[in-house]
Design an enzyme around this catalytic site. Structure first.
Site, PDB file in Angstrom:
ATOM      1  N   TYR A  59       0.864  -1.186   0.000  1.00  0.00           N
ATOM      2  CA  TYR A  59       0.000   0.000   0.000  1.00  0.00           C
ATOM      3  C   TYR A  59       0.905   1.242   0.000  1.00  0.00           C
ATOM      4  O   TYR A  59       1.441   1.657   1.030  1.00  0.00           O
ATOM      5  CB  TYR A  59      -0.939   0.011   1.216  1.00  0.00           C
ATOM      6  CG  TYR A  59      -1.984  -1.096   1.203  1.00  0.00           C
ATOM      7  CD1 TYR A  59      -2.204  -1.875   0.067  1.00  0.00           C
ATOM      8  CD2 TYR A  59      -2.769  -1.358   2.324  1.00  0.00           C
ATOM      9  CE1 TYR A  59      -3.161  -2.886   0.052  1.00  0.00           C
ATOM     10  CE2 TYR A  59      -3.733  -2.367   2.314  1.00  0.00           C
ATOM     11  CZ  TYR A  59      -3.910  -3.121   1.173  1.00  0.00           C
ATOM     12  OH  TYR A  59      -4.864  -4.126   1.169  1.00  0.00           O
ATOM     13  N   HIS A 136      -1.358 -12.169   1.005  1.00  0.00           N
ATOM     14  CA  HIS A 136      -2.137 -11.247   0.163  1.00  0.00           C
ATOM     15  C   HIS A 136      -2.733 -11.977  -1.046  1.00  0.00           C
ATOM     16  O   HIS A 136      -3.889 -11.785  -1.379  1.00  0.00           O
ATOM     17  CB  HIS A 136      -1.215 -10.102  -0.300  1.00  0.00           C
ATOM     18  CG  HIS A 136      -1.914  -8.809  -0.510  1.00  0.00           C
ATOM     19  ND1 HIS A 136      -1.315  -7.596  -0.295  1.00  0.00           N
ATOM     20  CD2 HIS A 136      -3.167  -8.525  -0.932  1.00  0.00           C
ATOM     21  CE1 HIS A 136      -2.177  -6.627  -0.581  1.00  0.00           C
ATOM     22  NE2 HIS A 136      -3.302  -7.169  -0.975  1.00  0.00           N
TER      23      HIS A 136
END
Ligand SMILES: NC(=O)c1ccc[n+]([C@@H]2O[C@H](COP(=O)([O-])OP(=O)(O)OC[C@H]3O[C@@H](n4cnc5c(N)ncnc54)[C@H](OP(=O)(O)O)[C@@H]3O)[C@@H](O)[C@H]2O)c1
Length: 312
Positions: A59, A136
């Site tokens: 991110y 993820h």
């Protein structure tokens, strides 16, 4: 706020979790000007009883974790910190995932890569343990056993307390659950795209795994009809969602006018709260992960737990 056990780990988390993808900025969330200071966001979260934060190395290529790390100084113990592994930009192997903002991101679920991911996150977050680590993107190029063993090893070493999977399938959850307990699955789920939840709920019940939804507000499109006219850069995640294309756009605008506006008025709540309350009512182990860059989004979202049953 209401609290829940994460899987069977005994870790108590607020049912509303604070998502920080947008906090990382970059071309994927290109209206960076709306971002509040991370410490102000954590203050607001704390005031509302939110103790559960989700981030990921990718991110903003470390930016979300770095901002959180600085804001967590002196209050790390008040929060359950969740980050992720398997996507990295180290240029040393893996399956190509995407190129963005001058970085190439690789997907690698090998034991060595996971260990490096964790070391990077610990350093950026300024902490010596991660509460929850989420794979993820599970990647079939490495054996499930290798990934699960690496995660369990990190638990034994005290570097993580629990782990989960994201962007997987019920079959992958079954596979990982043969090796150890999977605390949560983190999957895309919204009223407009509910299929992931429906496929996962029976497996989650069987494995005592929490279901954590992301994208419940469709990156803001379910927070008001005016959002369907917003303009974003070509790389922005909101340009890539299908909701502004016809005939979907007209269909969603009709739903706002004919169904959701009267309901929001009846319940005296925001549109966001309607969809958030709906999600919480769909599964008993639901963790509602919503993204915030503004304090007012946190303050409003926290109210959804007061809407006791599904208004939709
Ligand atoms: N595992 C994965 O692959 C994956 C993928 C996507 C997301 N995630 C995680 O899930 C989190 C949530 O997903 P998301 O952020 O993509 O989408 P989302 O939660 O559907 O939408 C976030 C957007 O909704 C707005 N918002 C939130 N609460 C609001 C409220 N009460 N009123 C008005 N607007 C409100 C936010 O505004 P402001 O930002 O302006 O406050 C933000 O623009 C992410 O932050 C990330 O942690 C994981």
């Amino acid at each position: 706020m209401k609290y829940m056990d994460l899987g069977n780990t005994g870790i108590k988390v607020s049912v509303v979790a604070f998502g920080t993808w947008g906090l990382g900025g970059g071309s994927v969330w290109d209206d960076e000007g709306v971002r509040a200071k991370a410490s102000d966001l954590l203050d607001a979260a704390s005031d509302c009883g939110l103790n559960y934060i989700d981030t990921a190395p990718v991110y903003g290529m470390g930016e979300s974790e770095r901002l959180l790390g600085a804001a967590l100084k002196g209050r790390r113990g008040k929060f359950i910190v969740q980050t992720k592994c398997s996507l990295n930009w180290r240029e040393n192997g893996g399956k190509f995932k995407y190129a963005r903002d001058g970085f190439t991101v690789w997907n690698n679920t090998g034991a060595e890569a996971i260990r490096k991911d964790v070391e990077g996150s610990l350093s950026r977050l300024g902490t010596d343990f991660i509460d929850v680590l989420v794979v993820h993107y599970p990647n079939g190029a490495w054996p499930v056993e290798e990934t699960a063993d690496a995660l369990e090893e990190l638990v034994k070493e005290g570097k993580i307390r629990a782990w989960g999977l994201s962007n997987s399938t019920p079959a992958i959850l079954d596979e990982y659950s043969k090796h150890a307990h999977v605390a949560l699955v983190q999957e895309q789920y919204s009223l407009l795209a509910p299929s992931h939840g429906e496929e996962f709920f029976p497996s989650c019940r069987r494995h005592k795994t929490s279901f954590q939804c992301y994208g419940i507000l469709e990156e803001g499109y379910l927070t008001g009809p005016e959002r369907l006219s917003d303009k974003f850069g070509a790389n922005d995640i909101r340009s890539r969602l299908p909701w502004r294309q016809e005939p979907r756009r007209s269909g969603i605008l009709s739903l706002y006018k004919d169904v959701w506006a009267p309901m929001a008025e009846k319940y005296g709540c925001s549109y966001a709260n309607l969809f958030e309350a709906w999600a919480l009512s769909q599964f008993e182990g639901m963790s509602l992960l919503t993204g915030f860059r503004r304090v007012k989004s946190i303050l409003d979202t926290a109210k959804c737990v007061g809407l006791t049953s599904s208004p939709l």
